[in-house]
Design a protein around this motif. Structure first.
Motif, mmCIF file in Angstrom:
data_model
loop_
_atom_site.group_PDB
_atom_site.id
_atom_site.type_symbol
_atom_site.label_atom_id
_atom_site.label_comp_id
_atom_site.label_asym_id
_atom_site.label_seq_id
_atom_site.Cartn_x
_atom_site.Cartn_y
_atom_site.Cartn_z
ATOM 1 N N VAL B 104 39.523 -22.802 -9.326
ATOM 2 C CA VAL B 104 39.377 -23.001 -10.769
ATOM 3 C C VAL B 104 39.874 -21.742 -11.483
ATOM 4 N N VAL B 105 40.915 -21.941 -12.286
ATOM 5 C CA VAL B 105 41.450 -20.831 -13.078
ATOM 6 C C VAL B 105 41.041 -21.070 -14.518
ATOM 7 N N LEU B 106 40.416 -20.080 -15.112
ATOM 8 C CA LEU B 106 39.806 -20.295 -16.429
ATOM 9 C C LEU B 106 40.793 -20.175 -17.581
ATOM 10 N N LEU B 135 37.077 -20.890 -5.175
ATOM 11 C CA LEU B 135 37.679 -19.669 -5.709
ATOM 12 C C LEU B 135 37.771 -19.805 -7.220
ATOM 13 N N GLU B 136 37.189 -18.853 -7.914
ATOM 14 C CA GLU B 136 37.244 -18.900 -9.373
ATOM 15 C C GLU B 136 37.861 -17.601 -9.876
ATOM 16 N N ALA B 137 38.792 -17.753 -10.817
ATOM 17 C CA ALA B 137 39.437 -16.564 -11.350
ATOM 18 C C ALA B 137 39.734 -16.783 -12.820
ATOM 19 N N HIS B 138 39.815 -15.699 -13.541
ATOM 20 C CA HIS B 138 40.131 -15.815 -14.949
ATOM 21 C C HIS B 138 41.603 -16.175 -15.127
ATOM 22 N N THR B 139 42.482 -15.504 -14.354
ATOM 23 C CA THR B 139 43.912 -15.808 -14.448
ATOM 24 C C THR B 139 44.414 -16.267 -13.087
#
Lengths: 547, 410
Positions: B104-106, B135-139
């Motif tokens: 998931v990319v925010l 996996l979660e990341a802002h970009t």
């Protein structure tokens, strides 16, 4: 019945009549590739003529196949590989031509590959000859093309390599050009066996690195990857019959599965490269005993392998059975070098066994090697042994034995005189870990030295450069192999008369320097040619072509 | 005393041996590099399923450019390159099979710039009912770092012949300490072929470095095509040791897709002799070719042309203008330059300052912020554009530190 591609090209015959060897072989000695008139080929083809035209190659170069073997996956995959190499700089240009529909401005739009046999079995002595014509389209055809014709797919691969070396990227027009066209090349190797040894026991090489080495071998038209898999230090290969053997690997990660080995064999095959596997017995096998300590004479005296036990030969047989499924090449290397028999004389049960049979340690060495040879032959392999076996008991060796020279000069002449086949690897010249051997000594080392009788010359299968692994791992292996392996590769591929006369500083060195830059361009870490010690980095700034 | 030393040595030897022994090499420790901000793990194992997949449900990033998808496919390549994976998956308990990676990319934005958020959180579930790792990341670039970390958790299992993730469950929370983590390559002293530069970029991504500082040009050679001044690359070593403008764009794009910025450099005025091969009026004189002729307007026109062309391909907010090791003796030795200095009431160090500042202004006019080697700061720090980033290299940069302390106190 195969048709001879050479005969079918009467045009080539006419041209080859006018071929003036002295003229065509006197390659320009200008060290810089700046003169667009220069095209360097390595190894030198056996016959060729060139002209003075420059032809452009379409970045959308297409493949046309012909002959009963042309429609081969091996050929198609190779075409794709070489296309990527040839057009490294031209991304974007082809989009431009597609938009403007100007693809017809190129002189060569199509590469035709004709293969006259659909037999893709790769074996020692497979026909690797090919012809390559590169000429501008004439009035008859609208599309210009280059043509490769070969008797086997493996010949076609060699032709593709040569074609790729004719192509250079021109930074002015931003297109790929073939200089000095038209080209008429008729080529075949001088020796059937042109090898490189890699030692994966002294250091483990990851699969990907082995593939890179094999790929780079194909650039120099080498055709045997001699895989010295196992030695004293480690046993990286899985052997299903004796699953504890690879406990002798350095770590649990530094191992090859059977499937990995298959993969390597197949990767090499589609590049026209045979894999010759080796187990070096009895003298270089200490690591075998990590999983099976019974193979050692004793835990304190571990080498050579215990000659007294049936188990020793059961294990050898098991290994060879498993390896036979992986390695289809007809040659199998049984080592047999540097056998120090002290452990046999000093270990009580072995000593007793020798006394019971009235054998000396030397007799036992012979007994061991011959018994291993029998096992290999029973699996339909032709045994290769390092020269000590021949030097010590030539008269007892199986007559099919291929003697592998390494200690020094003069062994192949003796071996072929006795009717044995021979592979030349004189350590003074062709051991790549000897960093003080300059390129020219590698280049001038001659496998047929001292053999004048033609029928005896034919028993020399070829030669092999050896990349022993004590001081080479992934960090430096390619720069230790290249460019000196290329010097040997030309010795083994090209006509002896063409590369043995004249001043090699003028005829060979500039081409070799160019080839080393070609390797660099393809991402192979080849070291500068004339550094005092091999694999040393450059000592200062400068062009690749002047290092 | 002696006995004690021998005893200590023995213990050390035993320890070393324990570590080196074949079976002593254990996976039961953290082998992630660089060490993430925080890591926790368990003691169980999972295996990657045969068709381990990327799942992007709920992401806000549409991946139109394929950065994420390509990154995932490289992740699989990295994991699979070591060995042939041919295990019998049907024999593995499905409760031990990880189906894929849920990413998931925010942020929808995939513009790569200095200071973007590179953080990520990665969790690999415990065995039992594993499903997906998360996996979660802002970009998307944070997600790429997560892929690198994930790949380092994977091992080929020689018994089951599939990829194993030992020590699950994993929770990794990570973010870089610095925004600029660079590597300089010098393609002037030796030409590096395109595939080699790409290999370097790939390897940088493995170590989570994020700036390729491309020292393109120097005294010895000028390999890059500059469309505005097409004779500049006459300064290449040879006709083939060159980069086309399209090659440079390709390198930038290749790097960007791996989360790596490219910092282009022209090292003026002191490391630029090769410029004059194509345009000899850039030299004070043929016999005294370096530094670039400060008195010639053409010099700054060329710099402007280069930076204008740069701005079309090097999209990083910084450009490096060099400025180190300037030996100005050619300026005082060459009559017309000397005359110019006199006319403008400048000594050579003022001319050095004049050159650097003028080049800075050109760079600013093309929208760049500037990086200069520390000599510019050491000599006229007060005059530098406030946007200047000072690039330390001489020893430990004592001058820089002194200045920072001094200005802080003032």
């Amino acid at each position: 019945m195969l048709s001879d591609p050479f005969k079918s090209h009467f045009l080539f015959l006419i041209l080859s009549l006018s071929l003036c060897v002295s003229q065509t072989l006197a390659l320009n000695s200008v060290p810089e590739p700046d003169a667009s008139a220069l095209t360097y080929l390595w190894p030198l083809p056996s016959e060729f003529t060139s002209g003075n035209r420059t032809l452009s190659v379409d970045p959308d170069l297409s493949l046309a196949v012909g002959g009963i073997g042309g429609n081969s996956a091996i050929v198609r995959a190779a075409f794709d590989r070489y296309r990527a190499i040839i057009f490294k700089h031209t991304s974007g240009i082809s989009i431009f031509s597609r938009f403007t529909g100007r693809s017809s401005v190129y002189d060569i739009c199509k590469l035709k590959i004709i293969v006259n046999s659909n037999n893709e079995e790769l074996q020692l002595g497979v026909d690797e000859s090919y012809t390559l014509f590169v000429s501008k389209n004439d009035e008859k055809s609208i599309i210009g093309e280059a043509t490769i014709e070969a008797n086997t797919v493996y010949g076609a691969l060699r032709g593709l390599e040569t074609f790729s070396q004719l192509c250079s990227f021109d930074y002015g027009t931003k297109s790929v050009q073939v200089y000095k066209a038209p080209w008429y090349i008729r080529d075949k190797p001088r020796f059937a066996f042109r090898g490189l040894l890699l030692d994966t026991s002294r250091h483990y090489f990851p699969i990907d690195v082995i593939k890179q080495i094999i790929e780079s071998m194909s650039y120099a038209k080498l055709n045997v990857f001699h895989w010295h898999i196992i030695d004293e230090e480690s046993f990286p290969l899985e052997v299903p019959a004796y699953p504890k053997l690879w406990k002798g690997s350095y770590t649990k990660w530094e191992r090859y599965t059977v499937e990995d080995a298959y993969e390597i064999v197949n990767f090499a095959k589609v590049r026209g490269i045979n894999v010759m596997a080796e187990i070096d017995i009895p003298g270089h096998a200490e690591s075998w005993g990590t999983g099976y300590p019974d193979l050692w004479p004793s835990t304190s005296c571990r080498e050579p392998l215990d000659v007294t036990k049936n188990f020793t030969f059961d294990v050898i047989s098991g290994i060879l059975t498993d390896m036979r499924k992986i390695f289809p090449f007809e040659l199998f290397h049984l080592g047999g070098d540097e056998v120090n028999t002290d452990c046999w004389s000093s270990t009580p049960h072995v000593k007793q066994w020798l006394q019971d049979r009235n054998m000396t340690a030397k007799d036992a060495y012979k007994y061991f090697v011959l018994k291993a040879q029998e096992i290999a032959i029973s699996k339909n392999w032709t045994p290769v042994n390092w020269e000590e076996t021949f030097n010590t008991f030539a008269e007892n060796l199986n007559p099919r034995t291929v003697v592998h020279n390494w200690l020094g000069a003069g062994v192949c002449p003796k071996a072929v005189a006795k009717g044995f086949k021979c592979i030349f690897s004189n350590q003074g010249f062709w051991y790549l870990d000897h960093l003080d051997v300059p390129w020219n000594e590698v280049y001038t080392a001659e496998p047929l030295e001292g053999i004048n009788d033609t029928s005896k010359q034919e028993l020399v299968l070829g030669g092999e450069v050896c990349m022993w692994g004590e001081t080479a791992d992934t960090s430096d292996v390619q720069q230790t192999i290249w460019p000196r392996a290329a010097a040997a590769a030309e010795r083994m591929w090209s006509r002896r008369d063409a590369i043995s006369t004249g001043n090699i500083t003028l005829t060979a060195l500039p081409r070799l320097q160019y080839f080393r830059c070609l390797l660099n361009r393809r991402g192979v870490q080849a070291a500068p040619v004339t550094n005092k010690y091999a694999r040393r980095p450059p000592i200062g700034a400068g062009s690749c072509y002047e290092q | 005393m002696m006995g004690k030393i021998v005893w200590v040595l023995l213990v050390v030897l035993l320890l070393v041996q324990a570590v080196l022994a074949t079976d002593g090499v254990s996976v039961d420790r953290l082998n992630i590099w660089p060490m993430p901000h925080s890591v926790s793990h368990g003691q169980e194992s999972l295996f990657l399923s045969k068709d381990f997949e990327l799942n992007t449900e709920g992401t806000r990033y549409n991946d139109g450019s394929g950065v994420l998808k390509d990154g995932f496919s490289r992740l699989l390549d990295m994991v699979l390159v070591a060995h042939v994976v041919d295990g019998n998956f049907s024999k593995i308990d499905t409760s031990l099979l990880l189906q894929g990676l849920h990413v998931v990319v925010l942020s929808a934005d995939d513009q790569l710039q200095y200071g973007i958020d590179e953080s990520y959180k990665l969790s690999v579930p415990a065995s039992g009912k594993p499903g997906y790792a998360y996996l979660e990341a802002h970009t998307v670039y944070g997600a790429l770092h997560g892929f690198q970390t994930f790949s380092q958790l994977c091992l080929f299992n020689f018994t089951t012949r599939v990829i194993e993730i030992p020590m699950v469950p994993w929770t990794v929370i990570d973010q870089p300490r610095f925004s600029f983590r660079g590597l300089l390559i010098d393609t002037s002293r030796h030409y590096l072929p395109l595939p080699v530069i790409k290999n370097v970029i790939d390897s940088m991504a493995y170590a989570k470095l994020n700036v390729l500082h491309w020292h393109i040009v120097d005294t010895q050679s000028f390999p890059l095509e500059i469309p505005s001044y097409p004779k500049l690359w006459d300064g290449a070593y040879s006709v083939s040791e060159r980069y086309t403008f399209a090659d440079a764009a390709e390198i930038v794009s290749y790097a960007q897709r791996r989360g790596i910025n490219v910092l282009g450099e022209i090292d003026v005025p002191g490391h630029a002799r090769s410029w004059g091969i194509g345009y000899s009026s850039l030299w004070p004189s043929k016999d005294c070719p370096e530094p670039l002729d400060v008195s010639n307007k053409f010099t700054f026109k060329v710099i402007d042309g280069i930076l204008s062309d740069f701005s079309k391909i090097f999209k990083f907010k910084f450009v490096h203008l060099g400025g180190d090791e300037v030996n100005t003796s050619c300026w005082t030795l060459t009559p017309h330059v000397k005359k110019w200095l006199t006319k403008h009431h400048m000594n050579e160090s003022q001319a050095y300052q004049y050159f650097v500042l003028r080049a800075q202004n050109i760079a600013l006019s093309h929208g760049y912020e500037i990086v200069n080697w520390e000599e510019t700061f050491n000599n006229f720090g007060n005059k530098l554009s406030r946007k200047t980033v000072v690039h330390n290299w001489v020893l430990c940069g004592p001058l820089v530190i002194r200045f920072l302390v001094g200005s802080f106190l003032a």
